[in-house]
Design a protein around this motif. Structure first.
Motif, short mmCIF file in Angstrom:
data_model
loop_
_atom_site.label_atom_id
_atom_site.label_comp_id
_atom_site.label_asym_id
_atom_site.label_seq_id
_atom_site.Cartn_x
_atom_site.Cartn_y
_atom_site.Cartn_z
N ASP A 486 0.71 -1.31 -0.07
CA ASP A 486 0.11 -0.26 0.21
C ASP A 486 0.62 1.33 -0.28
OD1 ASP A 486 -2.17 -1.54 -0.17
OD2 ASP A 486 -2.34 -1.71 2.00
N LEU A 487 2.02 1.19 0.66
CA LEU A 487 2.56 2.95 0.42
C LEU A 487 3.36 2.63 -0.78
CD1 LEU A 487 4.79 1.88 3.79
CD2 LEU A 487 2.75 3.82 3.96
N ARG A 488 3.83 1.58 -1.47
CA ARG A 488 4.24 2.30 -3.07
C ARG A 488 3.61 2.10 -3.90
NH1 ARG A 488 7.26 -3.63 -1.51
NH2 ARG A 488 5.07 -4.16 -2.60
N SER A 489 1.87 1.96 -3.67
CA SER A 489 0.95 2.81 -4.13
C SER A 489 0.50 4.01 -4.11
CB SER A 489 0.07 1.32 -4.42
OG SER A 489 -1.15 2.32 -4.74
N LEU A 490 0.57 4.35 -2.64
CA LEU A 490 0.68 5.78 -2.28
C LEU A 490 1.53 6.51 -2.10
CD1 LEU A 490 -1.23 7.94 -1.09
CD2 LEU A 490 0.24 6.89 1.94
N ALA A 491 2.86 5.92 -2.71
CA ALA A 491 4.07 6.89 -3.16
C ALA A 491 4.25 6.94 -4.26
CB ALA A 491 6.27 6.47 -2.30
N ASP A 492 3.16 5.70 -5.57
CA ASP A 492 3.95 6.37 -6.12
C ASP A 492 2.46 7.44 -7.01
OD1 ASP A 492 5.44 4.34 -7.00
OD2 ASP A 492 4.35 2.60 -7.83
N THR A 493 1.56 7.46 -6.33
CA THR A 493 0.17 8.76 -6.32
C THR A 493 0.54 9.53 -5.47
OG1 THR A 493 -1.53 7.00 -5.73
CG2 THR A 493 -2.14 9.10 -5.80
N VAL A 498 2.60 15.18 -7.14
CA VAL A 498 3.63 16.17 -6.57
C VAL A 498 4.30 16.78 -7.88
CG1 VAL A 498 6.43 16.63 -5.94
CG2 VAL A 498 4.70 15.39 -4.67
N SER A 499 4.53 15.87 -9.30
CA SER A 499 4.53 16.39 -10.99
C SER A 499 3.39 17.09 -11.23
CB SER A 499 4.71 15.10 -11.20
OG SER A 499 5.81 14.44 -10.68
N GLU A 500 2.58 16.80 -11.14
CA GLU A 500 1.32 17.72 -11.34
C GLU A 500 0.70 19.15 -10.35
OE1 GLU A 500 -2.39 15.43 -10.44
OE2 GLU A 500 -1.80 13.90 -12.63
N ARG A 501 1.08 19.32 -9.51
CA ARG A 501 1.45 20.79 -8.59
C ARG A 501 2.21 20.89 -9.08
NH1 ARG A 501 -1.89 20.59 -3.98
NH2 ARG A 501 -4.25 19.63 -4.93
N THR A 502 3.61 20.90 -9.27
CA THR A 502 5.13 21.93 -9.51
C THR A 502 5.09 21.88 -11.30
OG1 THR A 502 6.82 19.67 -8.17
CG2 THR A 502 7.17 21.05 -10.34
N HIS A 503 4.43 21.79 -12.14
CA HIS A 503 4.22 21.86 -13.23
C HIS A 503 2.77 23.10 -13.31
CE1 HIS A 503 1.78 22.49 -16.88
NE2 HIS A 503 3.18 21.58 -17.55
N ASP A 504 1.75 23.07 -12.09
CA ASP A 504 0.81 23.90 -12.32
C ASP A 504 1.22 25.50 -11.69
OD1 ASP A 504 -1.42 22.82 -12.60
OD2 ASP A 504 -1.73 21.81 -10.76
N LEU A 505 2.22 24.69 -10.45
CA LEU A 505 3.19 26.30 -9.23
C LEU A 505 3.99 26.57 -10.58
CD1 LEU A 505 4.10 25.09 -6.31
CD2 LEU A 505 2.79 26.38 -6.61
N ALA A 506 4.77 25.94 -11.82
CA ALA A 506 5.43 26.67 -12.69
C ALA A 506 4.60 27.40 -13.46
CB ALA A 506 6.34 25.28 -13.50
#
Length: 880
Positions: A486-493, A498-506
């Motif tokens: 479950d932790l690996r799945s949560l980490a992937d999510t 984070v990638s999506e938010r980084t793109h939005d912040l940029a």
């Protein structure tokens, strides 16, 4: 046990107490001795340091002592004093000569007095308000001494400049030997105070009356060492040695004499110091140095502490040796008693040993109670691979039927049972069982995981036993494996989010930067449009002022001009803040000497301060700094402007101090001061204190600009302030390379008269009709022939090969086209390029650089009309 201690116990406490009292007494005596010795040694070092200060003071005076004697023999000086009346050319030549000599000798002032004490010529003749020329100095003792004795000396504050200094005078004699005048040299000693202030000591000098006139601690200046007699006060008032008669005394308690000219004194603020003095017979002065006794006292306490620590260590060592001997005797007696006890208990232990061993063996077989607390399932086999012990968890994990798990059952039977249930995994069953039995026989530790068909995961660990046999533990790690999955799945999510938010912040950052740039462009355009009518009004006002004859009307015009200038300053400040926030303001950092900048600012703000009854002066320096000279000038201009604006009386000083590898430029004022709680908010935009004490209009942007420029240059702004006493603003910046090249300072150009522009054919191209009309009126008043004044389209239509002007005043921002882009079209029609002046409200450094590269002139519309006239005159004369 008796209530009162025995004699031996009393001695056990009395001896340490006596030793402690003896150590305390020795420490106190040692402290007094070390303190006296340390203070005496420190007093000798202070006396040596004071001697060095005295030699430096004498060297500074002796450097200039011969100058008045040499000038007294100068033929021009003697001839000028021998003549009854001197014309203006002779006086100007004499003034310039004194100015040149003063520049070479680096004194403060050179003055030539006639036989009645009136100043005929002086090196500061160019300074209208503070020049010595025309003043009478007959009352000064140095004049009377020189006239009667041939030479004289006197320390006093200047009559016109209020700057104190040491006056050296020499009589000028004619061919018959009669004194016909006096040459006076003023040596400023105040820079010595800065040198003294760099040390931790307090150094000051007092005159023959006991008045402190030089001091590294400024509040002590003009205090007295003792009460002044009425006769002395009358003499000080007659000679006007000091602007105000000294009233207060330096408060201190009577001291303890150490040696001649050395004493130990308690000051009024509680500090205890070593006071050393040295007479200066030539000047009848006394030089004093006060050094704190804190270091000497601390050193003495350290020595005394070391002595006490040594005695305590010796006492403890002796006590430790005595205790060691005492403990050795006690241990010997205790050992004998223990041997007897051990012998008694040995027999008892041998009797109970057989019963303990039997109980231990019984607990190690079958379902052992000692293994029940473990969370793992455990089984133990002996060397013959038969079951000997297990716990209940082992049976629960594998769901063994009753009767299967018994003591002595071969473990191979258990493996066969598990194989029939499919728990040994795929492959041949016999091979899997044999492989497990070989692990147990070889006594090899192992660890592996097994997943059953229902999804449960069991971790199996095996370890050999010392006496033969093997123990195996079984742990259910199903929940752990599920949690890890479950932790690996949560980490992937989370990584995806984070990638999506980084793109939005940029994207948001990019939009913010674009909005900030748009805001900067909007502010620049708005300020430009607002400045256009203001500049037109100022030029109309300048043209109108020349036609006004009534003094009252001219005063009203001056007030209107001042109001327009204040509004102009506010708009320019807003533009500066916008450019600083957007990063459009570039910095050009280099090494440059600081003294020319401080001198220029002192002269610039000295005129404004004199009009308010204030004094502005700077402390000369040879420092070289690393910064942007133009931006640093803006910082210091704003600090000086605030100091002049909020100071009602007193003086303003600008100078610098070393701060390690950096330099701190400080602006001191005697204004109203700023409360501690409000010292941070004054650096915000549009914030002014209600009790600032200034009636001038202002928007509160000066310090906001200072803060932003300092952050751009990575300089540090500091503030110290005491309400009612004044403030100290400072800017800390790196020191530069002392070997940097010094740019030559161009001498100020002589003021041009209006007639030099008579006949100059001029064009003015500006898209604002009010600016065009105002510029036409202004240029015509200067005698120019304004052949065209209008916008872009009208200029293109009016351009012909036969009407090329002498000078072209060109605006920059004119709708869809800029002035520099329009110029090539006009030049192509004219066939030649006239003298070009960019006359614009833009404050862009790139425009100045463009003007320098193309050899054009550049004048801001916010500048005074005198600057435009001077530049036009220069370009017109160069073109002619």
């Amino acid at each position: 046990m008796p209530f009162f201690p025995t004699h031996r116990r009393r001695m056990r406490w009395l001896l340490p107490l006596t030793a402690a009292l003896a150590i305390a007494a020795i420490g106190l005596v040692g402290l007094r001795h070390f303190e006296r010795t340390s203070i005496a040694s420190e007093a000798m070092r202070a006396q040596t340091q004071l001697h060095l200060h005295g030699e430096a003071l004498q060297a500074l005076i002796e450097r200039h002592r011969v100058l008045p004697a040499v000038l007294a023999l100068d033929p021009d000086v003697r001839a000028a004093l021998s003549r009854a009346n001197l014309g203006k050319p002779e006086l100007d030549r004499l003034n310039r000569k004194l100015e040149r000599v003063n520049g070479v000798a680096a004194t403060s002032t050179l003055t030539l007095l006639d036989r009645s004490g009136v100043a005929l010529a002086a090196s500061n003749w160019r300074m209208n308000r503070s020049t010595n020329v025309g003043n009478s100095y007959q009352f000064r003792p140095y004049f009377r001494q020189a006239m009667h004795e041939g030479s004289g000396t006197f320390y006093a504050e200047g009559v016109t400049t209020a700057m104190p200094g040491y006056f050296l005078s020499e009589a000028v004699r004619d061919d018959t030997g009669k004194a016909v005048g006096v040459v006076v040299v003023k040596v400023v000693l105040r820079p010595l105070e800065q040198t003294w202030a760099d040390s931790a000591d307090r150094v000051f000098a007092s005159d023959s009356h006991g008045v402190i006139f030089l001091s590294s601690h400024r509040p002590w200046r003009y205090l007295t060492l003792h009460a002044l007699d009425p006769g002395v006060r009358e003499e000080l008032q007659r000679t006007r040695q000091y602007t105000q008669l000294p009233q207060q005394q330096l408060q201190h308690a009577p001291g303890t004499a150490l040696r001649p000219n050395q004493q130990r004194v308690q000051l009024a603020d509680g500090d205890e110091v070593i006071w050393v003095s040295q007479k200066l017979p030539q000047q009848q002065w006394t030089l004093h140095l006060l050094r704190s006794t804190a270091a000497s006292t601390a050193s003495a306490r350290s020595f005394a502490g070391a002595l006490i620590a040594s005695l305590i260590a010796l006492l403890l060592l002796s006590y430790g040796l005595w205790q060691r001997q005492r403990l050795a005797r006690l241990r010997e007696r205790s050992r004998h008693e223990l041997e007897q006890l051990v012998e008694q208990h040995a027999q008892e232990l041998r009797t109970t040993e057989d019963g303990v061993v039997h109980a231990a063996h019984a607990a190690d077989y079958g379902e052992s109670a000692s293994l029940q607390h473990l969370p793992q399932g455990v089984c133990v086999v002996d060397a013959q691979l038969n079951l000997v012990a297990w716990n209940r968890r082992y049976i629960e994990l594998f769901r063994f039927p009753p009767g299967l798990i018994q003591v002595g059952r071969p473990i191979a039977d258990v493996f066969h049972y598990n194989a029939r249930r499919g728990l040994l995994g795929p492959g041949p069953v016999e091979e899997a069982i044999e492989r497990r039995l070989n692990h147990l026989r070889s006594a090899t530790p192992h660890m592996h995981e097994r997943e059953s068909g229902d999804g449960n995961v069991i971790e199996i660990r095996g370890n050999p036993l010392p006496d033969g046999g093997f123990v195996t533990s079984y742990t259910d790690i199903t929940a752990y494996r599920n949690a890890a999955r479950d932790l690996r799945s949560l980490a992937d999510t989370l990584s995806l989010r984070v990638s999506e938010r980084t793109h939005d912040l940029a994207g948001a950052k990019r939009e913010a930067e674009e909005a900030n740039q748009a805001k900067t462009r909007l502010v620049a355009a708005a300020v430009h449009d607002l400045l256009q009518p203001l500049n037109a009004a100022r030029m109309f006002l300048s043209a109108l002022r020349g036609r006004l004859t009534d003094a009252g009307c001219r005063d009203i015009a001056d007030n209107v001009d001042n109001a327009l200038t204040a509004q102009d300053s506010i708009l320019t400040s807003l533009l500066d803040i916008s450019r600083l926030e957007s990063g459009a303001l570039e910095k050009r950092v280099r090494d440059f000497p600081l003294e020319p900048l401080l001198e220029t600012l002192t002269i610039e703000f000295g005129i404004l301060a004199n009009a308010r009854g204030l004094r502005v002066h700077h402390v000369a320096t040879t420092a070289v700094v690393r910064s942007d000279e133009a931006l640093l000038r803006r910082i210091l201009q704003n600090l000086l402007s605030n100091a002049v604006r909020y100071t009602r009386s007193g003086h303003i000083v600008i100078g610098c101090r070393r701060d390690g590898e950096q330099l701190r430029i400080e602006v001191h004022d005697t204004g109203t001061g700023i409360p501690q709680a409000r010292q941070q908010e004054i650096f915000e935009e549009f914030r002014r204190l209600d009790n600032a004490g200034s009636e001038e209009p202002g928007a509160g942007l000066g310090l906001a600009i200072v803060d932003r420029i300092a952050r751009l240059l990575d300089h540090r702004i500091g503030l110290r302030s005491t309400p009612g006493r004044g403030s100290v603003f400072s800017v800390t910046l790196p020191r530069g390379d002392v070997g940097c090249s010094v740019l030559p300072v161009n001498p100020p150009e002589e003021a041009q008269v209006d007639s030099l522009l008579a006949g100059c054919r001029a064009w003015c191209i500006d898209d604002d009709p009010r600016i065009s009309l105002a510029t036409r009126l202004l240029l015509e008043r200067w005698g120019c022939q304004v052949e065209f004044s209008g916008g872009v389209e009208a200029a293109q239509a009016a351009t012909r090969p036969d009407n090329v002007p002498d000078l072209l005043l060109l605006d920059v921002r004119m709708g869809d086209i800029s002035g520099p882009d329009l110029l090539p079209q006009l030049v192509e029609c004219w066939g030649s390029e006239p003298g070009v002046i960019l006359f614009t409200a833009e404050q862009d450094p790139d425009l100045r650089q463009l003007a320098r590269e193309r050899n054009w002139g550049y004048v801001s519309k916010q500048a005074r009309t005198a600057a435009l006239r001077a530049l036009m005159t220069h370009l017109y004369q160069r073109g002619s």
